[in-house]
Design an enzyme around this catalytic site. Structure first.
Site, mmCIF file in Angstrom:
data_model
loop_
_atom_site.group_PDB
_atom_site.id
_atom_site.type_symbol
_atom_site.label_atom_id
_atom_site.label_comp_id
_atom_site.label_asym_id
_atom_site.label_seq_id
_atom_site.Cartn_x
_atom_site.Cartn_y
_atom_site.Cartn_z
ATOM 1 C CG HIS A 1 -1.974 -1.062 1.181
ATOM 2 N ND1 HIS A 1 -2.855 -1.223 0.134
ATOM 3 C CD2 HIS A 1 -2.254 -2.067 2.057
ATOM 4 C CE1 HIS A 1 -3.639 -2.259 0.363
ATOM 5 N NE2 HIS A 1 -3.288 -2.808 1.524
ATOM 6 C CG ASP B 1 -2.651 -8.376 0.639
ATOM 7 O OD1 ASP B 1 -1.987 -8.741 1.623
ATOM 8 O OD2 ASP B 1 -3.668 -7.644 0.719
ATOM 9 C CG HIS C 1 -6.463 -5.325 1.495
ATOM 10 N ND1 HIS C 1 -5.882 -6.131 2.460
ATOM 11 C CD2 HIS C 1 -7.669 -4.945 1.987
ATOM 12 C CE1 HIS C 1 -6.699 -6.216 3.501
ATOM 13 N NE2 HIS C 1 -7.789 -5.515 3.239
ATOM 14 C CG ASP D 1 -4.936 -10.006 3.270
ATOM 15 O OD1 ASP D 1 -4.455 -10.609 2.292
ATOM 16 O OD2 ASP D 1 -4.664 -8.817 3.531
HETATM 17 C C1 SP5 Z 1 -1.080 -5.122 4.006
HETATM 18 C C2 SP5 Z 1 -2.555 -5.149 4.222
HETATM 19 O O1 SP5 Z 1 -3.174 -6.216 4.136
HETATM 20 N N1 SP5 Z 1 -3.145 -4.002 4.585
HETATM 21 C C3 SP5 Z 1 -4.554 -3.936 4.775
HETATM 22 C C4 SP5 Z 1 -5.008 -2.660 5.386
HETATM 23 C C5 SP5 Z 1 -6.486 -2.701 5.624
HETATM 24 N N2 SP5 Z 1 -6.899 -1.626 6.432
HETATM 25 C C6 SP5 Z 1 -8.328 -1.368 6.463
HETATM 26 C C7 SP5 Z 1 -9.057 -2.488 7.085
HETATM 27 C C8 SP5 Z 1 -10.542 -2.261 7.034
HETATM 28 C C9 SP5 Z 1 -11.137 -3.394 7.789
HETATM 29 N N3 SP5 Z 1 -12.526 -3.463 7.722
HETATM 30 C C10 SP5 Z 1 -12.943 -4.565 8.556
HETATM 31 C C11 SP5 Z 1 -14.250 -5.136 8.218
HETATM 32 C C12 SP5 Z 1 -14.426 -6.346 9.096
HETATM 33 N N4 SP5 Z 1 -15.646 -7.008 8.833
HETATM 34 ZN ZN ZN Z 2 -4.067 -7.135 2.520
#
Ligand code: SP5
Ligand code: ZN
Length: 356
Positions: A171, A208, A210, A298
């Protein structure tokens, strides 16, 4: 019989523990915790055919090759400036409270910047998820060294090496931190392969959950670096503002960025279909350097912040599909927050990548 897989790791990451993140208006413990890398290391030591090696120092040059030098300097001093200013008593992370958006100045010509690096850091963040503690800078530097040393193993002849990077990196953009990421380990490796290891074309495969907005931004106009990412559709998932299928690169990089936004509850079937498309593009691009893999777990069915439905054996199948390319590979750890399953998932991926 193949050789043990080189695993690059260091305990420097233990000193980076951000304590809290904000989600849905609540303060919760950071998902991105030291226990993540501890769990992966323990599983690989117990059940993996791996050799465990410490990284060597590579200095800042490979970092400033992809990151804004001002960001690097501000990050370096953020913690000590926060302490000196009494902004934190040292027991809590520094998390800036003010963010300099492009919309801030409007027609104004602003007069100066705040004196403390901890406040200036707000000009380089896109979210609140990069807490700074005493060990953050050192951990981020060490993660880069882990990644680069893994790349050196592969350049030196290993068919596969794994950098147990923590903090993760994908990111982090040229001038922007966020999403638990400080330095973009994968981008630094790809650029290092180009500049220092003689590669003319490098492909990055990001698996990943994301979208790797940082990696995509860094190489958006680069025709020599292919960025391919499979991830949760940003219409519903972080980082929301990038990772759509229409984003395919620009300028010299037109066509060398590709995204596969995927639905909630994606299982191996849907995942493998997208992955097969991505792997065909790798072949068409004909990289002459190792494949750089941004590996997040993840996508696991039990991940607390993801909504995919991959199971542990699926990572072995994903690994086998990628291994069929027959390319040398540098695997770098990104996300994955189901701590109890991380080790097994990493071991499954590495086993598959080795072609077993
Ligand atoms: C490296 C990496 O995987 N970074 C991810 C960053 C995510 N940050 C935002 C997370 C938002 C989580 N929302 C949770 C919903 C749970 N049901
Ligand atoms: Zn991630």
């Amino acid at each position: 019989m193949s050789n043990p897989i080189p695993v690059l790791l260091t305990d420097a990451h233990l000193a980076h523990a951000g304590l809290i993140e904000l989600t849905g208006g609540r303060e919760i413990p950071c998902w991105e915790s030291p226990e993540r890398a501890v769990a992966i290391e323990a599983e690989l030591r117990a059940h993996g055919d791996c050799s465990f090696e410490a990284p060597t120092e590579h200095g800042r040059e490979p970092i400033t090759a992809v990151h804004d030098a001002n960001l690097v300097e501000v990050f370096e001093h953020a913690w000590t400036d926060a302490l000196a200013a009494g902004a934190t008593d040292g027991s809590r992370p520094w998390i800036p409270d003010t963010y300099l958006l492009a919309a801030y100045p409007g027609p104004m010509r602003l007069g100066a910047l705040p004196s403390g690096a901890h406040h200036r850091l707000g000009a380089y963040l896109f979210d609140t998820a990069t807490p700074i503690v005493a060990g953050t800078w050192g951990a981020a530097l060490a993660a880069v060294d882990v990644a680069l040393t893994a790349a050196e193993r592969v350049v030196g002849g290993a068919s596969l090496a794994y950098g147990l990077c923590r903090p993760p990196g994908h990111h982090a953009a040229r001038g922007m931190l966020g999403g638990y990421c400080y330095f973009n380990n994968a981008a630094i490796v790809a650029e290092w392969l180009r500049r220092s290891a003689g590669a003319r074309r490098v492909a990055i495969l990001d698996i990943d959950y994301h979208h790797g907005n940082g990696t995509q931004q860094i190489f958006w106009e680069r025709g020599d670096v292919l960025y391919l990412s499979l991830h949760a559709d940003p219409a519903r998932a972080y980082p929301y503002y990038s990772g759509y299928a229409a984003e395919t690169g620009g300028g010299d990089g037109a066509g060398t960025t590709r995204n596969w936004p995927l639905a909630a509850h994606t299982t191996l079937d849907g995942y493998a279909t997208a992955l097969a498309e991505a792997l065909r593009l790798v072949v068409a691009f004909a990289p002459d350097g190792p494949l750089v893999i941004s590996a997040g777990f993840d996508t696991f069915e039990g991940d607390p912040i993801g909504d995919f439905a991959l199971r542990t054996p699926d990572y072995a199948e994903i690994g086998r599909m990628v291994a069929a390319l027959g390319m040398p590979m540098v695997v770098l750890q990104e996300g994955g927050y189901a701590v109890e399953a991380l080790g097994a998932n990493a071991l499954a991926l590495l086993t598959g990548l080795r072609g077993a």
